[in-house]
Design a protein around this motif. Structure first.
Motif, PDB file in Angstrom:
ATOM      1  N   GLN A 248       0.826  -1.196   0.000  1.00 47.01           N
ATOM      2  CA  GLN A 248       0.000   0.000   0.000  1.00 47.01           C
ATOM      3  C   GLN A 248       0.871   1.261   0.000  1.00 47.01           C
ATOM      4  N   ARG A 249       0.267   2.336  -0.476  1.00 48.43           N
ATOM      5  CA  ARG A 249       0.950   3.625  -0.379  1.00 48.43           C
ATOM      6  C   ARG A 249       1.028   4.008   1.091  1.00 48.43           C
ATOM      7  N   SER A 250       2.201   4.457   1.505  1.00 48.11           N
ATOM      8  CA  SER A 250       2.455   4.763   2.905  1.00 48.11           C
ATOM      9  C   SER A 250       3.152   6.111   3.006  1.00 48.11           C
ATOM     10  N   VAL A 251       2.993   6.755   4.151  1.00 48.65           N
ATOM     11  CA  VAL A 251       3.577   8.079   4.355  1.00 48.65           C
ATOM     12  C   VAL A 251       4.295   8.115   5.700  1.00 48.65           C
ATOM     13  N   ALA A 252       5.508   8.643   5.680  1.00 47.17           N
ATOM     14  CA  ALA A 252       6.240   8.897   6.926  1.00 47.17           C
ATOM     15  C   ALA A 252       6.485  10.394   7.032  1.00 47.17           C
ATOM     16  N   ARG A 253       6.294  10.931   8.208  1.00 49.30           N
ATOM     17  CA  ARG A 253       6.633  12.334   8.474  1.00 49.30           C
ATOM     18  C   ARG A 253       7.839  12.359   9.412  1.00 49.30           C
ATOM     19  N   LEU A 254       8.950  12.843   8.882  1.00 48.51           N
ATOM     20  CA  LEU A 254      10.177  12.967   9.664  1.00 48.51           C
ATOM     21  C   LEU A 254      10.294  14.417  10.127  1.00 48.51           C
ATOM     22  N   ALA A 300      12.074  -7.304  -1.961  1.00 45.00           N
ATOM     23  CA  ALA A 300      13.354  -7.307  -1.246  1.00 45.00           C
ATOM     24  C   ALA A 300      13.309  -6.482   0.030  1.00 45.00           C
ATOM     25  N   ASN A 301      12.269  -5.668   0.180  1.00 43.04           N
ATOM     26  CA  ASN A 301      12.183  -4.767   1.336  1.00 43.04           C
ATOM     27  C   ASN A 301      10.790  -4.779   1.963  1.00 43.04           C
ATOM     28  N   PRO A 302      10.266  -5.948   2.352  1.00 42.88           N
ATOM     29  CA  PRO A 302       8.948  -5.954   3.007  1.00 42.88           C
ATOM     30  C   PRO A 302       9.063  -5.373   4.410  1.00 42.88           C
ATOM     31  N   ILE A 303       8.098  -4.545   4.803  1.00 41.87           N
ATOM     32  CA  ILE A 303       8.188  -3.915   6.129  1.00 41.87           C
ATOM     33  C   ILE A 303       6.816  -3.749   6.762  1.00 41.87           C
ATOM     34  N   PHE A 304       6.762  -4.016   8.049  1.00 39.80           N
ATOM     35  CA  PHE A 304       5.643  -3.601   8.875  1.00 39.80           C
ATOM     36  C   PHE A 304       5.849  -2.128   9.237  1.00 39.80           C
ATOM     37  N   VAL A 305       4.813  -1.504   9.785  1.00 44.82           N
ATOM     38  CA  VAL A 305       4.930  -0.097  10.161  1.00 44.82           C
ATOM     39  C   VAL A 305       5.952   0.086  11.294  1.00 44.82           C
ATOM     40  N   GLU A 306       6.084  -0.930  12.152  1.00 51.15           N
ATOM     41  CA  GLU A 306       7.090  -0.867  13.216  1.00 51.15           C
ATOM     42  C   GLU A 306       8.505  -0.866  12.626  1.00 51.15           C
ATOM     43  N   ASP A 307       8.689  -1.681  11.563  1.00 49.97           N
ATOM     44  CA  ASP A 307       9.990  -1.707  10.889  1.00 49.97           C
ATOM     45  C   ASP A 307      10.305  -0.338  10.290  1.00 49.97           C
ATOM     46  N   ALA A 308       9.290   0.279   9.699  1.00 49.77           N
ATOM     47  CA  ALA A 308       9.504   1.544   9.003  1.00 49.77           C
ATOM     48  C   ALA A 308      10.054   2.618   9.941  1.00 49.77           C
ATOM     49  N   SER A 330       2.437   5.985   8.569  1.00 47.47           N
ATOM     50  CA  SER A 330       1.069   5.514   8.358  1.00 47.47           C
ATOM     51  C   SER A 330       1.054   4.630   7.119  1.00 47.47           C
ATOM     52  N   HIS A 331       0.726   3.351   7.304  1.00 49.63           N
ATOM     53  CA  HIS A 331       0.577   2.421   6.189  1.00 49.63           C
ATOM     54  C   HIS A 331      -0.918   2.300   5.901  1.00 49.63           C
ATOM     55  N   GLN A 332      -1.334   2.847   4.781  1.00 43.56           N
ATOM     56  CA  GLN A 332      -2.759   2.961   4.469  1.00 43.56           C
ATOM     57  C   GLN A 332      -3.227   1.691   3.761  1.00 43.56           C
ATOM     58  N   GLU A 333      -3.624   0.757   4.580  1.00 35.08           N
ATOM     59  CA  GLU A 333      -3.774  -0.646   4.240  1.00 35.08           C
ATOM     60  C   GLU A 333      -4.668  -0.915   3.025  1.00 35.08           C
ATOM     61  N   SER A 334      -4.208  -1.857   2.181  1.00 28.53           N
ATOM     62  CA  SER A 334      -5.068  -2.371   1.114  1.00 28.53           C
ATOM     63  C   SER A 334      -5.787  -3.641   1.549  1.00 28.53           C
ATOM     64  N   LEU A 335      -5.340  -4.252   2.636  1.00 31.90           N
ATOM     65  CA  LEU A 335      -6.007  -5.438   3.189  1.00 31.90           C
ATOM     66  C   LEU A 335      -7.115  -5.036   4.155  1.00 31.90           C
ATOM     67  N   HIS A 336      -6.813  -4.125   5.072  1.00 33.46           N
ATOM     68  CA  HIS A 336      -7.764  -3.753   6.111  1.00 33.46           C
ATOM     69  C   HIS A 336      -8.519  -2.478   5.730  1.00 33.46           C
ATOM     70  N   VAL A 341      -0.378   2.427  12.032  1.00 30.00           N
ATOM     71  CA  VAL A 341       0.365   3.651  12.328  1.00 30.00           C
ATOM     72  C   VAL A 341       1.384   3.399  13.436  1.00 30.00           C
ATOM     73  N   SER A 342       2.405   4.256  13.465  1.00 29.77           N
ATOM     74  CA  SER A 342       3.421   4.136  14.492  1.00 29.77           C
ATOM     75  C   SER A 342       4.092   5.487  14.691  1.00 29.77           C
ATOM     76  N   VAL A 343       4.519   5.758  15.927  1.00 25.22           N
ATOM     77  CA  VAL A 343       5.221   6.997  16.265  1.00 25.22           C
ATOM     78  C   VAL A 343       6.441   6.645  17.100  1.00 25.22           C
ATOM     79  N   LEU A 344       7.600   7.203  16.724  1.00 29.83           N
ATOM     80  CA  LEU A 344       8.825   6.994  17.492  1.00 29.83           C
ATOM     81  C   LEU A 344       9.507   8.349  17.662  1.00 29.83           C
ATOM     82  N   THR A 345       9.828   8.721  18.894  1.00 34.27           N
ATOM     83  CA  THR A 345      10.493  10.003  19.147  1.00 34.27           C
ATOM     84  C   THR A 345      11.799   9.778  19.888  1.00 34.27           C
TER      85      THR A 345
END
Length: 367
Positions: A248-254, A300-308, A330-336, A341-345
């Motif tokens: 799915q299309r996903s977005v990260a805000r750094l 070659a680069n499968p990732i969960f949102v936690e991995d991202a 935010s991974h905007q799911e095509s399955l669900h 979503v995930s946040v790390l500071t």
């Protein structure tokens, strides 16, 4: 004229009012129009010869020839700079008050030494003391326009912030500038190239005398679910069943706090870090060989949102021009029917126990 305050409401007569009016008129005729306006602009209408004689039959034609002089400007009401008695609600300090989304073209430096002029949305705010009614918000725009012709950097933003802090007599202030930054990127295999646009915001914050320079970057990528990939391969291996993993299309805000003791952190540098962390950036120019390559790159680069968020963090930790940071993915799911979503500071700048209820909705990317 003697007036006893203890009997003020009960004993004032018409004669008292006439005497007070005479005193007020005598004072107003002996001072400047500016002094009258400082007391109350309406006082000028009490002076003989300055009444609005045709009220309420007011003129309706626009007066093209009318010119505003200093005396007239001094007579105009200015409620926002009025006394604290005009404050409505709690007499409480306001942390930020100002204007948002005023737009103008701003020139920015690029890493290769060139310049780009980009439409930029500016938010400017200041703190407001508990005893002040309000601010003249147009002063923020006027101050910013004085610097609008300069090629922008954090140094220029600091000068703009200094200027409107002085104009508005404030102790804390913030400027945020949002724009879409173009960067040419190559296709994976066909040799084509095109412009990728990155939503970027520059933020200069001053609080309690400390200034912080912050860059926000939205990075859009494809995320292939590792679990779905393994299940698809299981169906092929054990049942000869064709299956495709979901992505799915996903977005990260750094969001990064710039270390001001280091060299310049270019926008392109931060984008390169994001691409190193997660190379499956969405593509601009695509032919068949590029589409096949993108499928292979995702596998070659499968990732969960936690991995991202951890992959982005690894790259930011390796960047000495970055201090505190926050990564939101935010991974905007095509399955669900919902998003993952995930946040790390890291550090105090972005630490927060509460989240804006609409935060993740702002990460929805519209192509």
């Amino acid at each position: 004229m003697n007036m006893h305050t203890s009997q003020l409401n009960d004993t004032l007569s018409r004669e008292d009012a006439e005497a007070a009016l005479a005193v007020l008129r005598r004072w107003a005729s002996a001072v400047s129009a500016e002094e009258v306006a400082t007391l109350d602009p309406l006082v000028s209408r009490l002076i003989p010869g300055q009444e609005v004689s045709n009220y309420p039959a007011l003129a309706r034609a626009y007066p093209d020839a009318f010119e505003v002089d200093d005396a007239y400007k001094a007579s105009m009401p200015d409620l926002q700079n009025g006394p604290s008695s005009l404050i409505k609600g709690a007499k409480q300090q306001i942390q930020h008050v100002g204007i948002s989304n005023f737009r103008l073209p701003i020139r920015f430096h690029t890493r290769d030494g060139g310049d780009l002029t980009l439409e930029t949305s500016v938010t400017g705010t200041v703190s407001l003391d508990a005893e002040k009614k309000g601010i003249n918000m147009s002063r923020i725009m006027r101050t910013f326009y004085k610097h609008a012709e300069e090629t922008f950097s954090f140094d220029v933003i600091e000068r703009a912030l200094d200027a409107y802090k002085t104009d508005l007599e404030s102790f804390d202030a913030r400027i945020q500038m949002r724009f879409s930054f173009p960067m040419k990127v190559e296709s994976l295999r066909s040799g084509l190239s095109g412009y990728q646009y990155y939503d970027i915001a520059l933020e200069l914050v001053e609080s309690a005398g400390v200034r912080k320079q912050i860059i926000h970057l939205d990075y859009v990528y494809s995320s292939t679910c590792p679990c779905s990939l393994e299940l698809s391969e299981h169906a092929r291996q054990f049942r000869g069943q064709l299956a495709t993993p979901h992505s799915q299309r996903s977005v990260a805000r750094l969001s990064v706090l710039v270390d001001q003791t280091q060299s310049c952190l270019w926008f392109e540098d931060l984008i390169d870090r994001a691409r190193l962390a997660v190379p499956t950036e969405t593509q601009v120019m695509v032919k068949r060989e590029d589409e096949q390559a993108f499928a292979e790159l995702n596998a070659a680069n499968p990732i969960f949102v936690e991995d991202a968020v951890r992959l982005f963090t690894e790259q930011l930790q390796a960047e000495n021009r970055v201090s505190d940071f926050r990564v939101i993915a935010s991974h905007q799911e095509s399955l669900h029917s919902h998003d993952a979503v995930s946040v790390l500071t890291e550090g105090e700048t972005f630490a927060s126990e509460s989240l804006d209820p609409k935060l993740f909705a702002t990460l929805f990317h519209v192509g």
